[in-house]
Design an enzyme around this catalytic site. Structure first.
Site, PDB file in Angstrom:
ATOM      1  N   SER A   1      39.242  33.775  37.128  1.00  0.00           N
ATOM      2  CA  SER A   1      40.324  34.561  37.707  1.00  0.00           C
ATOM      3  C   SER A   1      41.669  34.127  37.129  1.00  0.00           C
ATOM      4  CB  SER A   1      40.274  34.444  39.237  1.00  0.00           C
ATOM      5  OG  SER A   1      41.037  35.432  39.865  1.00  0.00           O
TER       6      SER A   1
ATOM      7  N   HIS B   1      33.421  38.802  42.974  1.00  0.00           N
ATOM      8  CA  HIS B   1      34.426  38.102  42.170  1.00  0.00           C
ATOM      9  C   HIS B   1      33.969  36.735  41.664  1.00  0.00           C
ATOM     10  CE1 HIS B   1      38.487  37.414  40.753  1.00  0.00           C
ATOM     11  NE2 HIS B   1      38.617  36.308  41.479  1.00  0.00           N
TER      12      HIS B   1
ATOM     13  N   ASP C   1      33.352  43.590  41.608  1.00  0.00           N
ATOM     14  CA  ASP C   1      34.528  42.758  41.863  1.00  0.00           C
ATOM     15  C   ASP C   1      35.664  43.634  42.393  1.00  0.00           C
ATOM     16  OD1 ASP C   1      36.687  41.018  41.806  1.00  0.00           O
ATOM     17  OD2 ASP C   1      36.249  40.251  39.795  1.00  0.00           O
TER      18      ASP C   1
END
Length: 273
Positions: free
Chosen positions: A100, A249, A220
């Site tokens: 991320s 995610h 996600d």
């Protein structure tokens, strides 16, 4: 052997998980409140085995790494601190794995240090040109410390809601409360500006020469697959994409065995070369 230690980088302490020996892999965590290097990557480091040296720091403002005096978080600080950590540890070249927010840092590192970053794995990554703030990322950054915020955050991270157990919620709530003071200043509203801060220009992406593996969950909601990966495919010189179906995610948690095999194969290929 796995240890945790504090390393001084540019006069400021950085807390880091240090596991194994051999070729170095720098593993960078994401931006959820309560996230730490060891919390995000300890299980993956153990699965990779002792033949890799895994280094998983807490970014400034997370875990036990404070934001340096006179500074605040942001891509420039996190990138400089990650590079400085490897300098302080005497590591020459290394692969980088980032999740991320950590994916954006990994890509920035590869662009700034092409002679040292050998491979990049960007998981559910931020950093793509034109990215916008998703409703789930906005809510994740705003999650209040404590059990209610922890449960809401985990429910957004995972497609499989069976992973949102009472034990997982309690552990995340404890981590959120431990880091609440430092985290409070990192992503205040309006939050699109922090997405913009983590966005890499096309010229930066084009400067990356290391092979890049993008890993993403098809479901996600935090950094959705299409807008998060398509621009990167257009701008990176040496790139491949692996998509996990039925995945949110955090592929390392929702598909741990497949994720670790994918990661190990990609890292081993680079090491053989």
């Amino acid at each position: 052997m796995t240890t945790t230690r504090t390393v001084t980088v540019d006069g400021s302490p950085v807390h880091v998980l240090d596991s194994g020996t051999g070729p170095a892999v720098l593993m960078l965590h994401g931006s959820g409140p309560g996230t730490t290097g060891s919390g995000a990557w300890a299980a993956t480091a153990q699965a990779l085995g002792p033949s890799w040296r895994v280094l998983a720091p807490d970014h400034a403002g997370f875990g036990r790494t404070p934001v340096p005096v006179g500074s605040r978080g942001g891509l420039r600080l996190w990138t400089r601190q990650a590079a400085g950590l490897m300098d302080a540890l005497g590591v020459g070249d290394y692969a980088v794995v980032g999740h991320s927010m950590g994916g954006a840092v990994a890509l920035a590192l590869a662009a700034e240090h092409p002679g040292r970053v050998t491979r990049v794995v960007a998981v559910s990554t931020m950093g793509a040109p034109g990215a916008s703030l998703s409703a789930d990322l906005d809510a994740l950054w705003a999650a209040p410390a404590g059990p209610t915020g922890a449960r809401d955050m985990l429910s957004r991270l995972f497609l499989d809601q069976a992973l949102v157990t009472d034990a997982a919620v309690a552990a995340r709530a404890d981590a959120m409360l431990a880091g609440v003071a430092a985290y409070a200043g990192l992503f205040p509203p309006p939050r699109q500006r922090w997405v913009d801060d983590l966005t890499l220009p096309a010229r930066t992406l084009a400067a990356i020469r290391a092979p890049v593996l993008l890993v993403h969950g098809a479901d996600d909601r935090v950094t959705p697959l299409g807008p998060a990966t398509r621009p990167l495919l257009d701008h990176l010189a040496d790139v491949r994409l692996h998509v996990f179906g039925r995945c949110g995610h955090v592929p390392a948690v929702e598909h741990p065995r497949e994720f670790r095999h994918l990661l190990a194969d990609f890292l081993r290929t680079g090491h053989r070369r």
